[in-house]
Design a protein around this motif. Sequence first.
Motif, PDB file in Angstrom:
ATOM      1  N   MET A   1      38.676 -28.119  14.560  1.00 21.55           N
ATOM      2  CA  MET A   1      38.389 -29.218  13.936  1.00 21.55           C
ATOM      3  C   MET A   1      37.467 -30.199  15.094  1.00 21.55           C
ATOM      4  N   GLY A   2      36.782 -31.181  14.430  1.00 25.37           N
ATOM      5  CA  GLY A   2      35.906 -32.068  15.578  1.00 25.37           C
ATOM      6  C   GLY A   2      34.925 -32.932  14.768  1.00 25.37           C
ATOM      7  N   VAL A   3      34.845 -33.091  13.459  1.00 26.56           N
ATOM      8  CA  VAL A   3      34.092 -34.134  12.667  1.00 26.56           C
ATOM      9  C   VAL A   3      34.212 -35.490  13.512  1.00 26.56           C
ATOM     10  N   SER A   4      35.386 -35.749  13.944  1.00 26.18           N
ATOM     11  CA  SER A   4      35.635 -36.976  14.558  1.00 26.18           C
ATOM     12  C   SER A   4      34.671 -37.131  15.733  1.00 26.18           C
ATOM     13  N   ALA A   5      33.819 -36.329  16.584  1.00 25.54           N
ATOM     14  CA  ALA A   5      33.223 -36.434  17.442  1.00 25.54           C
ATOM     15  C   ALA A   5      31.852 -36.850  17.069  1.00 25.54           C
ATOM     16  N   LEU A   6      31.728 -36.924  15.859  1.00 24.12           N
ATOM     17  CA  LEU A   6      30.333 -37.317  15.224  1.00 24.12           C
ATOM     18  C   LEU A   6      30.497 -38.780  14.936  1.00 24.12           C
ATOM     19  N   HIS A   7      31.645 -39.382  14.654  1.00 24.03           N
ATOM     20  CA  HIS A   7      31.914 -40.651  14.378  1.00 24.03           C
ATOM     21  C   HIS A   7      32.063 -41.368  15.820  1.00 24.03           C
ATOM     22  N   GLN A   8      32.502 -40.478  16.830  1.00 24.35           N
ATOM     23  CA  GLN A   8      32.426 -41.190  18.158  1.00 24.35           C
ATOM     24  C   GLN A   8      30.987 -41.089  18.529  1.00 24.35           C
ATOM     25  N   LEU A   9      30.038 -40.482  18.338  1.00 21.53           N
ATOM     26  CA  LEU A   9      28.621 -40.416  18.638  1.00 21.53           C
ATOM     27  C   LEU A   9      27.870 -41.611  17.718  1.00 21.53           C
ATOM     28  N   ASN A  10      28.392 -41.674  16.649  1.00 19.09           N
ATOM     29  CA  ASN A  10      27.776 -42.622  15.832  1.00 19.09           C
ATOM     30  C   ASN A  10      28.193 -44.231  16.331  1.00 19.09           C
TER      31      ASN A  10
ATOM     32  N   ASP B   1      20.982 -40.817  11.508  1.00 17.46           N
ATOM     33  CA  ASP B   1      20.379 -40.738  10.109  1.00 17.46           C
ATOM     34  C   ASP B   1      20.848 -39.323   9.666  1.00 17.46           C
ATOM     35  N   GLY B   2      21.336 -38.142  10.451  1.00 16.28           N
ATOM     36  CA  GLY B   2      21.834 -37.185  10.138  1.00 16.28           C
ATOM     37  C   GLY B   2      23.067 -36.641  10.915  1.00 16.28           C
ATOM     38  N   ALA B   3      24.062 -36.268  10.162  1.00 13.48           N
ATOM     39  CA  ALA B   3      25.416 -35.769  11.276  1.00 13.48           C
ATOM     40  C   ALA B   3      26.012 -34.692  10.632  1.00 13.48           C
ATOM     41  N   TRP B   4      26.118 -33.670  11.346  1.00 13.42           N
ATOM     42  CA  TRP B   4      26.638 -32.288  10.903  1.00 13.42           C
ATOM     43  C   TRP B   4      27.633 -31.884  12.069  1.00 13.42           C
ATOM     44  N   ALA B   5      28.556 -30.989  11.546  1.00 14.65           N
ATOM     45  CA  ALA B   5      29.484 -30.206  12.471  1.00 14.65           C
ATOM     46  C   ALA B   5      29.336 -28.794  11.856  1.00 14.65           C
ATOM     47  N   VAL B   6      29.189 -27.863  12.690  1.00 12.63           N
ATOM     48  CA  VAL B   6      28.685 -26.323  12.277  1.00 12.63           C
ATOM     49  C   VAL B   6      29.949 -25.369  12.964  1.00 12.63           C
ATOM     50  N   ALA B   7      30.731 -24.751  12.106  1.00 16.04           N
ATOM     51  CA  ALA B   7      31.743 -23.949  12.590  1.00 16.04           C
ATOM     52  C   ALA B   7      31.017 -22.753  13.578  1.00 16.04           C
TER      53      ALA B   7
ATOM     54  N   PRO C   1      27.884 -39.221   8.811  1.00 10.46           N
ATOM     55  CA  PRO C   1      28.964 -38.379   9.220  1.00 10.46           C
ATOM     56  C   PRO C   1      30.021 -38.328   8.204  1.00 10.46           C
ATOM     57  N   PRO C   2      30.707 -37.295   7.976  1.00 11.45           N
ATOM     58  CA  PRO C   2      31.673 -37.228   6.742  1.00 11.45           C
ATOM     59  C   PRO C   2      33.115 -37.662   7.172  1.00 11.45           C
ATOM     60  N   PRO C   3      33.860 -38.088   5.945  1.00 10.33           N
ATOM     61  CA  PRO C   3      35.069 -38.681   6.450  1.00 10.33           C
ATOM     62  C   PRO C   3      35.860 -37.780   7.299  1.00 10.33           C
TER      63      PRO C   3
ATOM     64  N   PRO D   1      39.731 -38.466   8.681  1.00 11.50           N
ATOM     65  CA  PRO D   1      40.876 -39.094   8.977  1.00 11.50           C
ATOM     66  C   PRO D   1      41.896 -38.337   9.942  1.00 11.50           C
ATOM     67  N   LEU D   2      42.117 -36.912   9.569  1.00  9.68           N
ATOM     68  CA  LEU D   2      42.908 -36.320  10.384  1.00  9.68           C
ATOM     69  C   LEU D   2      42.383 -35.988  11.821  1.00  9.68           C
ATOM     70  N   SER D   3      41.187 -35.608  11.946  1.00 11.02           N
ATOM     71  CA  SER D   3      40.802 -35.333  13.249  1.00 11.02           C
ATOM     72  C   SER D   3      40.333 -36.671  13.916  1.00 11.02           C
ATOM     73  N   SER D   4      40.247 -37.450  13.370  1.00  5.60           N
ATOM     74  CA  SER D   4      40.050 -38.750  14.003  1.00  5.60           C
ATOM     75  C   SER D   4      41.445 -39.215  14.759  1.00  5.60           C
ATOM     76  N   LEU D   5      42.463 -39.010  13.972  1.00  8.89           N
ATOM     77  CA  LEU D   5      43.617 -39.185  14.451  1.00  8.89           C
ATOM     78  C   LEU D   5      44.099 -38.453  15.575  1.00  8.89           C
ATOM     79  N   LEU D   6      43.884 -37.239  15.414  1.00  9.17           N
ATOM     80  CA  LEU D   6      44.035 -36.405  16.575  1.00  9.17           C
ATOM     81  C   LEU D   6      43.384 -36.569  17.933  1.00  9.17           C
ATOM     82  N   ARG D   7      42.112 -37.001  17.561  1.00  6.32           N
ATOM     83  CA  ARG D   7      41.219 -37.219  18.485  1.00  6.32           C
ATOM     84  C   ARG D   7      41.900 -38.240  19.492  1.00  6.32           C
ATOM     85  N   ARG D   8      42.381 -39.500  18.861  1.00  6.75           N
ATOM     86  CA  ARG D   8      43.209 -40.583  19.715  1.00  6.75           C
ATOM     87  C   ARG D   8      43.971 -39.928  20.288  1.00  6.75           C
ATOM     88  N   LEU D   9      44.651 -38.923  20.080  1.00  4.70           N
ATOM     89  CA  LEU D   9      46.065 -38.410  20.603  1.00  4.70           C
ATOM     90  C   LEU D   9      45.388 -37.411  21.857  1.00  4.70           C
TER      91      LEU D   9
END
Length: 275
Positions: A87-96, A107-113, A156-158, A160-168
Motif C-alpha cells: 500500500m502507499g497511495v497515501s504518499a501521493l496525498h502527502q506530496l500533493n 497535475d498527475g499522480a500515480w502509484a505503481v506496484a 491522487p486517487p482516494p 482512506p485506509l492507507s492514509s489512516l495507516l500512514r498516520r499510525l
Amino acid sequence: MKTVIYYFTGTGNSYAAAARLCDALGDCTLVPIASLPGGRIVPDARRVGIVCPVYDLGLPEIVDSFARRLDAGGTEYLFAVLTMGGMGVSALHQLNAIFKKQGRDLDGAWAVAMPGNFVPLSQPPTGAKLEKILDRAGETIDTIAGIIRRGENVPPPPAPLSSLLRRLFYPGYIRHTDTLDEKFWVTEDCIFCGTCAKVCPVGNIEMVDGMPRWLHQCQLCMGCLHFCPTEAIQWGSRTKDRGRYLHPEFGAKKMKRQRLGPKADDSQKTEDSGV
C-alpha cells in the motif's frame, strides 16, 4: 516539451520507472535527488516529475525535504509516480499537500506496484512472480507516459485506509531517521569490499578498519543490505536468509551516480550506457 524527472531509489525500482518514463517522454533529464544541495530548487523545464519509493506509507525523508524546497510555480505540468510493494497511495496525498502550500496541485499522480524489497517484513519475489510484477509495472508506466504527454489531469486517487495507516506508522519512520541505522549489523561473511559505503545514496556509511559504520543519517533505503555481495549486512533479526533484491536493470554504478548529479544522469541515453 522539456521534462526533468527528479528521482530517489534504493534498489532500482524507482530508477527503472523514472528512466522508462524519461525515454518515453523524450527531451528529458534525470536528476537524482540525493545529488542536490540544500536551498531552493527551480527546475529548468516546463514539465516536472518526481519518482520515488514509498516508505511506511509515506515519502522517504529526503524526498519530503526536497519537495518542500522545489519551486514548482513555473511548471506547466507537475507529476509524481511512486513505486510500492504494497500500500502507499497515501504518499501521493502527502506530496500533493506539500505543493498545495505553493498554491497548486499535482497535475498527475500515480502509484505503481513493484517488487517488494523491505526484507524485514517479507522475502522479495523471485522467478515467474517477479517477472509478472515487472511486466505489469512496465505496461503501467507506458500508459502513464501517454497520459503525461497528452497533459491530462489525474489527481491522487482516494486512499482512506492507507492514509489512516500512514498516520499510525509513518511518524515512527520520519521522526527517527537519525537512529534507524542502529539496527544494522554485519556477520562474519563480510569481505571488507566497501560496496555498502560506495552505493549509499546519502553517504551514511564509512569504512572503519575494513568494516562499515553507519553515521545516523539513514533513509532506510536498504541499498547497503541488498548490494552486499555476501549478504553480510543485516537489519534487526529478520533479514538473515530472506534473500535480496535489485531491479534487473539496476547496478552499483547507477546507484553510485545518485550522488554525482545531472552530469552522470543527464539523459536516458547516457544512463543506458552504464553498467
